[in-house]
Design a protein around this motif. Structure first.
Motif, PDB file in Angstrom:
ATOM      1  N   ALA A 121       0.832  -1.214   0.000  1.00 46.62           N
ATOM      2  CA  ALA A 121       0.000   0.000   0.000  1.00 46.62           C
ATOM      3  C   ALA A 121       0.862   1.258   0.000  1.00 46.62           C
ATOM      4  CB  ALA A 121      -0.933  -0.010   1.203  1.00 46.62           C
ATOM      5  N   LEU A 122       1.887   1.292   0.833  1.00 47.94           N
ATOM      6  CA  LEU A 122       2.785   2.458   0.867  1.00 47.94           C
ATOM      7  C   LEU A 122       3.492   2.638  -0.469  1.00 47.94           C
ATOM      8  CD1 LEU A 122       4.409   2.424   4.402  1.00 47.94           C
ATOM      9  CD2 LEU A 122       2.986   4.216   3.406  1.00 47.94           C
ATOM     10  N   ASN A 123       3.927   1.543  -1.066  1.00 41.75           N
ATOM     11  CA  ASN A 123       4.566   1.643  -2.380  1.00 41.75           C
ATOM     12  C   ASN A 123       3.591   2.156  -3.433  1.00 41.75           C
ATOM     13  OD1 ASN A 123       7.220   0.932  -1.735  1.00 41.75           O
ATOM     14  ND2 ASN A 123       6.765  -1.241  -1.832  1.00 41.75           N
ATOM     15  N   ALA A 124       2.333   1.738  -3.374  1.00 43.96           N
ATOM     16  CA  ALA A 124       1.324   2.213  -4.320  1.00 43.96           C
ATOM     17  C   ALA A 124       1.055   3.704  -4.127  1.00 43.96           C
ATOM     18  CB  ALA A 124       0.031   1.410  -4.166  1.00 43.96           C
ATOM     19  N   ILE A 125       0.980   4.141  -2.883  1.00 39.80           N
ATOM     20  CA  ILE A 125       0.761   5.570  -2.602  1.00 39.80           C
ATOM     21  C   ILE A 125       1.952   6.378  -3.115  1.00 39.80           C
ATOM     22  CG2 ILE A 125       0.560   7.281  -0.749  1.00 39.80           C
ATOM     23  CD1 ILE A 125      -1.044   5.068   0.822  1.00 39.80           C
ATOM     24  N   ALA A 126       3.164   5.907  -2.833  1.00 37.50           N
ATOM     25  CA  ALA A 126       4.365   6.607  -3.301  1.00 37.50           C
ATOM     26  C   ALA A 126       4.411   6.658  -4.829  1.00 37.50           C
ATOM     27  CB  ALA A 126       5.613   5.928  -2.749  1.00 37.50           C
ATOM     28  N   ALA A 127       4.076   5.561  -5.488  1.00 36.21           N
ATOM     29  CA  ALA A 127       4.094   5.523  -6.955  1.00 36.21           C
ATOM     30  C   ALA A 127       3.065   6.478  -7.546  1.00 36.21           C
ATOM     31  CB  ALA A 127       3.845   4.098  -7.441  1.00 36.21           C
ATOM     32  N   LYS A 128       1.931   6.642  -6.869  1.00 33.18           N
ATOM     33  CA  LYS A 128       0.890   7.547  -7.369  1.00 33.18           C
ATOM     34  C   LYS A 128       1.314   9.006  -7.248  1.00 33.18           C
ATOM     35  CE  LYS A 128      -3.934   8.879  -6.814  1.00 33.18           C
ATOM     36  NZ  LYS A 128      -5.236   8.547  -6.244  1.00 33.18           N
ATOM     37  N   TYR A 129       1.889   9.366  -6.115  1.00 35.31           N
ATOM     38  CA  TYR A 129       2.170  10.773  -5.847  1.00 35.31           C
ATOM     39  C   TYR A 129       3.580  11.217  -6.207  1.00 35.31           C
ATOM     40  CZ  TYR A 129      -2.367  10.871  -3.736  1.00 35.31           C
ATOM     41  OH  TYR A 129      -3.722  10.808  -3.562  1.00 35.31           O
ATOM     42  N   ALA A 130       4.511  10.310  -6.292  1.00 40.15           N
ATOM     43  CA  ALA A 130       5.890  10.668  -6.628  1.00 40.15           C
ATOM     44  C   ALA A 130       6.518   9.590  -7.497  1.00 40.15           C
ATOM     45  CB  ALA A 130       6.699  10.879  -5.350  1.00 40.15           C
ATOM     46  N   PRO A 131       5.975   9.377  -8.705  1.00 32.75           N
ATOM     47  CA  PRO A 131       6.475   8.277  -9.541  1.00 32.75           C
ATOM     48  C   PRO A 131       7.942   8.451  -9.953  1.00 32.75           C
ATOM     49  CG  PRO A 131       4.988   9.681 -10.781  1.00 32.75           C
ATOM     50  CD  PRO A 131       4.917  10.132  -9.352  1.00 32.75           C
ATOM     51  N   GLN A 132       8.431   9.675  -9.929  1.00 29.69           N
ATOM     52  CA  GLN A 132       9.816   9.943 -10.326  1.00 29.69           C
ATOM     53  C   GLN A 132      10.819   9.642  -9.213  1.00 29.69           C
ATOM     54  OE1 GLN A 132       7.471  12.078  -9.559  1.00 29.69           O
ATOM     55  NE2 GLN A 132       8.320  13.759  -8.363  1.00 29.69           N
ATOM     56  N   VAL A 133      10.332   9.367  -8.006  1.00 34.50           N
ATOM     57  CA  VAL A 133      11.215   9.112  -6.864  1.00 34.50           C
ATOM     58  C   VAL A 133      11.254   7.614  -6.574  1.00 34.50           C
ATOM     59  CG1 VAL A 133      11.586   9.531  -4.402  1.00 34.50           C
ATOM     60  CG2 VAL A 133      10.702  11.364  -5.860  1.00 34.50           C
ATOM     61  N   ALA A 134      12.469   7.075  -6.458  1.00 38.94           N
ATOM     62  CA  ALA A 134      12.609   5.667  -6.077  1.00 38.94           C
ATOM     63  C   ALA A 134      12.228   5.544  -4.600  1.00 38.94           C
ATOM     64  CB  ALA A 134      14.027   5.195  -6.311  1.00 38.94           C
ATOM     65  N   PHE A 135      11.264   4.708  -4.304  1.00 34.14           N
ATOM     66  CA  PHE A 135      10.767   4.574  -2.935  1.00 34.14           C
ATOM     67  C   PHE A 135      10.641   3.112  -2.608  1.00 34.14           C
ATOM     68  CE2 PHE A 135       7.343   4.058   0.165  1.00 34.14           C
ATOM     69  CZ  PHE A 135       7.705   4.982   1.142  1.00 34.14           C
ATOM     70  N   ASP A 136      11.111   2.737  -1.449  1.00 33.23           N
ATOM     71  CA  ASP A 136      10.981   1.362  -0.980  1.00 33.23           C
ATOM     72  C   ASP A 136      10.459   1.422   0.451  1.00 33.23           C
ATOM     73  OD1 ASP A 136      11.127  -1.256  -0.222  1.00 33.23           O
ATOM     74  OD2 ASP A 136      13.263  -1.487  -0.613  1.00 33.23           O
ATOM     75  N   ALA A 137       9.198   1.033   0.615  1.00 33.69           N
ATOM     76  CA  ALA A 137       8.560   1.137   1.931  1.00 33.69           C
ATOM     77  C   ALA A 137       9.276   0.309   2.986  1.00 33.69           C
ATOM     78  CB  ALA A 137       7.094   0.713   1.841  1.00 33.69           C
ATOM     79  N   VAL A 138       9.948  -0.758   2.581  1.00 28.76           N
ATOM     80  CA  VAL A 138      10.671  -1.582   3.554  1.00 28.76           C
ATOM     81  C   VAL A 138      11.804  -0.769   4.169  1.00 28.76           C
ATOM     82  CG1 VAL A 138      12.059  -3.662   3.860  1.00 28.76           C
ATOM     83  CG2 VAL A 138      10.076  -3.711   2.353  1.00 28.76           C
ATOM     84  N   ALA A 139      12.459   0.043   3.359  1.00 29.82           N
ATOM     85  CA  ALA A 139      13.600   0.813   3.829  1.00 29.82           C
ATOM     86  C   ALA A 139      13.204   2.183   4.388  1.00 29.82           C
ATOM     87  CB  ALA A 139      14.590   1.003   2.678  1.00 29.82           C
ATOM     88  N   CYS A 140      11.965   2.545   4.268  1.00 27.66           N
ATOM     89  CA  CYS A 140      11.510   3.864   4.707  1.00 27.66           C
ATOM     90  C   CYS A 140      11.601   3.978   6.234  1.00 27.66           C
ATOM     91  CB  CYS A 140      10.075   4.107   4.251  1.00 27.66           C
ATOM     92  SG  CYS A 140       9.425   5.701   4.778  1.00 27.66           S
ATOM     93  N   ALA A 141      12.356   4.960   6.690  1.00 20.97           N
ATOM     94  CA  ALA A 141      12.561   5.144   8.129  1.00 20.97           C
ATOM     95  C   ALA A 141      11.264   5.493   8.847  1.00 20.97           C
ATOM     96  CB  ALA A 141      13.596   6.232   8.365  1.00 20.97           C
ATOM     97  N   ASN A 142      10.317   6.053   8.135  1.00 19.67           N
ATOM     98  CA  ASN A 142       9.054   6.479   8.760  1.00 19.67           C
ATOM     99  C   ASN A 142       7.987   5.397   8.757  1.00 19.67           C
ATOM    100  OD1 ASN A 142      10.006   9.064   9.351  1.00 19.67           O
ATOM    101  ND2 ASN A 142       9.488   9.784   7.302  1.00 19.67           N
ATOM    102  N   ARG A 143       8.276   4.222   8.256  1.00 17.35           N
ATOM    103  CA  ARG A 143       7.258   3.172   8.129  1.00 17.35           C
ATOM    104  C   ARG A 143       6.536   2.905   9.443  1.00 17.35           C
ATOM    105  NH1 ARG A 143       3.432   1.063   8.576  1.00 17.35           N
ATOM    106  NH2 ARG A 143       2.992  -1.131   8.432  1.00 17.35           N
ATOM    107  N   LYS A 144       7.247   2.840  10.519  1.00 16.17           N
ATOM    108  CA  LYS A 144       6.617   2.515  11.807  1.00 16.17           C
ATOM    109  C   LYS A 144       5.861   3.701  12.401  1.00 16.17           C
ATOM    110  CE  LYS A 144       7.990  -1.680  11.761  1.00 16.17           C
ATOM    111  NZ  LYS A 144       7.065  -2.669  11.310  1.00 16.17           N
ATOM    112  N   ARG A 145       5.985   4.865  11.758  1.00 18.34           N
ATOM    113  CA  ARG A 145       5.282   6.048  12.262  1.00 18.34           C
ATOM    114  C   ARG A 145       3.934   6.261  11.585  1.00 18.34           C
ATOM    115  NH1 ARG A 145       9.527  10.623  11.635  1.00 18.34           N
ATOM    116  NH2 ARG A 145       7.640  11.837  11.926  1.00 18.34           N
ATOM    117  N   VAL A 146       3.546   5.357  10.697  1.00 17.22           N
ATOM    118  CA  VAL A 146       2.261   5.491  10.016  1.00 17.22           C
ATOM    119  C   VAL A 146       1.432   4.222  10.184  1.00 17.22           C
ATOM    120  CG1 VAL A 146       3.136   7.118   8.286  1.00 17.22           C
ATOM    121  CG2 VAL A 146       3.093   4.687   7.763  1.00 17.22           C
ATOM    122  N   THR A 147       0.136   4.408  10.117  1.00 14.42           N
ATOM    123  CA  THR A 147      -0.810   3.299  10.111  1.00 14.42           C
ATOM    124  C   THR A 147      -1.448   3.270   8.734  1.00 14.42           C
ATOM    125  OG1 THR A 147      -1.241   3.455  12.471  1.00 14.42           O
ATOM    126  CG2 THR A 147      -2.976   2.467  11.127  1.00 14.42           C
TER     127      THR A 147
END
Length: 155
Positions: A112-138
């Motif tokens: 879900a986080l990867n889908a949200i990132a791809a929708k809003y910032a497709p030009q930015v490489a994003f990996d929800a597993v490595a995202c430092a803020n992952r545990k700060r969101v529900t």
């Protein structure tokens, strides 16, 4: 949920259009019910299949309302333009109804986080597993039980 028939049937769009509107909308409004009345909040979101995903703070009013009554409605609008000479607004809109719940499965939350990132910032490489803020969101999931769409286009 029994909904009344659409009043302006000539403006009805099919389910493929409804899904397209959800995919193209920059944001939508999530509506929940509180004991004091309706509560609606604009949110970023992404769709995977027949589910909408939202990222929210780990605590707050939305979560309290969801736990009291998981029923939700969500609306999104695209292609908005005021047609002043005709005194109308041109648009395409979708409304989804369904059950809202917290995502507990980590793999689903990451998708879900990867889908949200791809929708809003497709030009930015994003990996929800490595995202430092992952545990700060529900992550919340709304399973779409009923979906409608309509539009007002130039004649």
């Amino acid at each position: 949920m029994a909904l009344p028939p659409m009043r302006r049937k000539e403006r009805a769009l099919d389910s493929a259009d409804a899904l397209s509107i959800l995919d193209q909308a920059v944001y939508g409004t999530l509506a929940l019910q509180s004991t004091d009345g309706p509560y609606a909040v604009p949110l970023n979101f992404a769709r995977i299949g027949r589910a909408l995903y939202f990222h929210v703070a780990p605590q707050g009013f939305k979560l309290e309302l969801m736990e009291q009554d998981g029923r939700a409605a969500f609306s999104a609008v695209t292609d908005v333009a005021v047609d002043a000479p005709r005194m109308t607004t041109l648009y395409r809109s979708a409304m989804a109804f369904g059950a809202l719940r917290r995502v507990e499965d980590e793999a689903e939350a990451i998708a879900a986080l990867n889908a949200i990132a791809a929708k809003y910032a497709p030009q930015v490489a994003f990996d929800a597993v490595a995202c430092a803020n992952r545990k700060r969101v529900t992550i919340l999931r709304m399973d779409i039980a009923h979906l409608t769409a309509k539009g007002n286009f130039p004649a």
